[in-house]
Design a protein around this motif. Sequence first.
Motif, PDB file in Angstrom:
ATOM      1  N   ASN A   2      -1.099 -11.326   3.405  1.00 25.12           N
ATOM      2  CA  ASN A   2      -0.944 -10.009   2.395  1.00 25.12           C
ATOM      3  C   ASN A   2      -0.818  -8.391   3.295  1.00 25.12           C
ATOM      4  OD1 ASN A   2      -1.505 -11.989  -0.441  1.00 25.12           O
ATOM      5  ND2 ASN A   2      -3.556 -10.995   0.045  1.00 25.12           N
ATOM      6  N   HIS A   3       0.107  -7.519   2.923  1.00 21.96           N
ATOM      7  CA  HIS A   3       0.835  -6.538   3.137  1.00 21.96           C
ATOM      8  C   HIS A   3       0.238  -5.649   2.390  1.00 21.96           C
ATOM      9  CE1 HIS A   3       2.573  -8.695   6.109  1.00 21.96           C
ATOM     10  NE2 HIS A   3       3.194  -9.644   5.398  1.00 21.96           N
ATOM     11  N   LEU A   4      -1.445  -5.289   3.594  1.00 25.29           N
ATOM     12  CA  LEU A   4      -1.826  -3.924   2.322  1.00 25.29           C
ATOM     13  C   LEU A   4      -1.368  -1.979   3.101  1.00 25.29           C
ATOM     14  CD1 LEU A   4      -5.064  -5.456   1.541  1.00 25.29           C
ATOM     15  CD2 LEU A   4      -2.888  -5.005  -0.092  1.00 25.29           C
ATOM     16  N   THR A   5      -1.770  -1.625   2.456  1.00 22.74           N
ATOM     17  CA  THR A   5      -1.355   0.169   3.139  1.00 22.74           C
ATOM     18  C   THR A   5      -2.697   0.720   2.812  1.00 22.74           C
ATOM     19  OG1 THR A   5       1.528  -0.304   3.067  1.00 22.74           O
ATOM     20  CG2 THR A   5      -0.030   2.051   2.881  1.00 22.74           C
ATOM     21  N   CYS A   6      -3.551   1.437   3.675  1.00 19.44           N
ATOM     22  CA  CYS A   6      -4.355   2.196   3.319  1.00 19.44           C
ATOM     23  C   CYS A   6      -3.797   3.737   2.994  1.00 19.44           C
ATOM     24  CB  CYS A   6      -4.893   1.821   4.163  1.00 19.44           C
ATOM     25  SG  CYS A   6      -6.738   3.141   4.225  1.00 19.44           S
ATOM     26  N   ILE A   7      -4.172   4.580   2.027  1.00 19.06           N
ATOM     27  CA  ILE A   7      -3.580   5.609   2.606  1.00 19.06           C
ATOM     28  C   ILE A   7      -5.136   6.617   2.064  1.00 19.06           C
ATOM     29  CG2 ILE A   7      -2.412   7.643   1.416  1.00 19.06           C
ATOM     30  CD1 ILE A   7      -0.885   5.770  -0.372  1.00 19.06           C
ATOM     31  N   LEU A   8      -5.005   7.078   3.435  1.00 14.27           N
ATOM     32  CA  LEU A   8      -6.582   8.104   3.667  1.00 14.27           C
ATOM     33  C   LEU A   8      -5.898   9.472   2.791  1.00 14.27           C
ATOM     34  CD1 LEU A   8      -6.632   7.449   7.127  1.00 14.27           C
ATOM     35  CD2 LEU A   8      -7.933   6.723   5.787  1.00 14.27           C
ATOM     36  N   CYS A   9      -6.953   9.456   2.112  1.00 16.28           N
ATOM     37  CA  CYS A   9      -7.472  10.925   1.112  1.00 16.28           C
ATOM     38  C   CYS A   9      -8.278  11.722   1.588  1.00 16.28           C
ATOM     39  CB  CYS A   9      -7.656  10.283  -0.061  1.00 16.28           C
ATOM     40  SG  CYS A   9      -6.378   9.408  -1.181  1.00 16.28           S
ATOM     41  N   SER A  10      -7.848  12.692   1.265  1.00 16.65           N
ATOM     42  CA  SER A  10      -9.123  14.171   2.006  1.00 16.65           C
ATOM     43  C   SER A  10     -10.351  13.834   1.278  1.00 16.65           C
ATOM     44  CB  SER A  10      -8.222  15.600   2.201  1.00 16.65           C
ATOM     45  OG  SER A  10      -8.044  15.566   0.933  1.00 16.65           O
ATOM     46  N   SER A  11     -10.414  12.918   0.168  1.00 19.85           N
ATOM     47  CA  SER A  11     -12.135  13.404  -0.629  1.00 19.85           C
ATOM     48  C   SER A  11     -11.613  12.141  -1.330  1.00 19.85           C
ATOM     49  CB  SER A  11     -11.998  14.327  -1.310  1.00 19.85           C
ATOM     50  OG  SER A  11     -11.449  14.263  -2.547  1.00 19.85           O
ATOM     51  N   VAL A  12     -13.250  11.955  -1.572  1.00 23.29           N
ATOM     52  CA  VAL A  12     -13.323  10.540  -3.110  1.00 23.29           C
ATOM     53  C   VAL A  12     -12.663  11.441  -4.179  1.00 23.29           C
ATOM     54  CG1 VAL A  12     -15.419  11.630  -3.566  1.00 23.29           C
ATOM     55  CG2 VAL A  12     -14.585   8.852  -3.628  1.00 23.29           C
ATOM     56  N   THR A  13     -12.625  12.401  -4.343  1.00 26.80           N
ATOM     57  CA  THR A  13     -11.905  13.022  -5.522  1.00 26.80           C
ATOM     58  C   THR A  13     -10.725  13.045  -5.647  1.00 26.80           C
ATOM     59  OG1 THR A  13     -13.281  14.646  -6.103  1.00 26.80           O
ATOM     60  CG2 THR A  13     -11.622  15.237  -6.972  1.00 26.80           C
ATOM     61  N   TYR A  14     -10.135  13.591  -4.494  1.00 29.39           N
ATOM     62  CA  TYR A  14      -7.870  13.076  -4.590  1.00 29.39           C
ATOM     63  C   TYR A  14      -7.895  11.486  -4.542  1.00 29.39           C
ATOM     64  CZ  TYR A  14      -6.987  17.639  -3.768  1.00 29.39           C
ATOM     65  OH  TYR A  14      -6.822  19.066  -4.112  1.00 29.39           O
ATOM     66  N   ALA A  15      -8.817  10.631  -3.498  1.00 31.30           N
ATOM     67  CA  ALA A  15      -8.503   9.137  -4.110  1.00 31.30           C
ATOM     68  C   ALA A  15      -8.453   8.462  -5.475  1.00 31.30           C
ATOM     69  CB  ALA A  15      -9.773   8.504  -3.385  1.00 31.30           C
ATOM     70  N   TYR A  16      -9.539   9.572  -6.216  1.00 35.99           N
ATOM     71  CA  TYR A  16      -9.528   8.698  -7.746  1.00 35.99           C
ATOM     72  C   TYR A  16      -8.638   9.485  -8.434  1.00 35.99           C
ATOM     73  CZ  TYR A  16     -13.453   5.715  -7.111  1.00 35.99           C
ATOM     74  OH  TYR A  16     -14.300   4.695  -6.973  1.00 35.99           O
ATOM     75  N   LYS A  17      -7.560  10.032  -8.309  1.00 40.04           N
ATOM     76  CA  LYS A  17      -6.833  11.213  -8.850  1.00 40.04           C
ATOM     77  C   LYS A  17      -5.094  10.168  -8.534  1.00 40.04           C
ATOM     78  CE  LYS A  17      -7.845  16.018  -8.871  1.00 40.04           C
ATOM     79  NZ  LYS A  17      -8.140  17.717  -8.759  1.00 40.04           N
ATOM     80  N   GLY A  18      -5.507   9.895  -6.942  1.00 38.36           N
ATOM     81  CA  GLY A  18      -4.449   8.922  -6.590  1.00 38.36           C
ATOM     82  C   GLY A  18      -4.413   7.579  -7.796  1.00 38.36           C
ATOM     83  N   ARG A  19      -5.712   7.317  -7.643  1.00 37.16           N
ATOM     84  CA  ARG A  19      -5.818   5.681  -8.233  1.00 37.16           C
ATOM     85  C   ARG A  19      -5.632   5.374  -9.712  1.00 37.16           C
ATOM     86  NH1 ARG A  19     -11.321   3.790 -10.371  1.00 37.16           N
ATOM     87  NH2 ARG A  19     -10.668   5.015 -11.523  1.00 37.16           N
ATOM     88  N   ASP A  20      -5.631   7.387  -9.838  1.00 37.66           N
ATOM     89  CA  ASP A  20      -4.975   6.843 -11.486  1.00 37.66           C
ATOM     90  C   ASP A  20      -3.789   7.404 -11.411  1.00 37.66           C
ATOM     91  OD1 ASP A  20      -7.778   7.071 -12.075  1.00 37.66           O
ATOM     92  OD2 ASP A  20      -8.020   9.065 -13.183  1.00 37.66           O
TER      93      ASP A  20
END
Length: 79
Positions: A2-20
């Motif tokens: 499987n080929h995955l990418t990790c997008i490093l977000c500056s905070s957990v808040t931005y990670a969840y905003k990105g996920r949404d």
Amino acid sequence: MNHLTCILCSSVTYAYKGRDLLSRMGIWSRVEKPAASLGDQGCSYCLTLDSRNAELAVQAFQEYGVRFHKAVPLEVSVS
């Protein structure tokens, strides 16, 4: 493989905003702490998604103001 990418977000808040945001676009992703091999980014969180969607995700993040450090390709073998 499987080929995955990790997008490093500056905070957990931005990670969840990105996920949404990605979810609204029909793109699956998962929020997790980054692996130590990705380097010390302080309180960063990794938004993991299929690499085929990485470029679209980065464009959406830039357009909608979701802060991130970088996108890093990962390779994960599934047995």
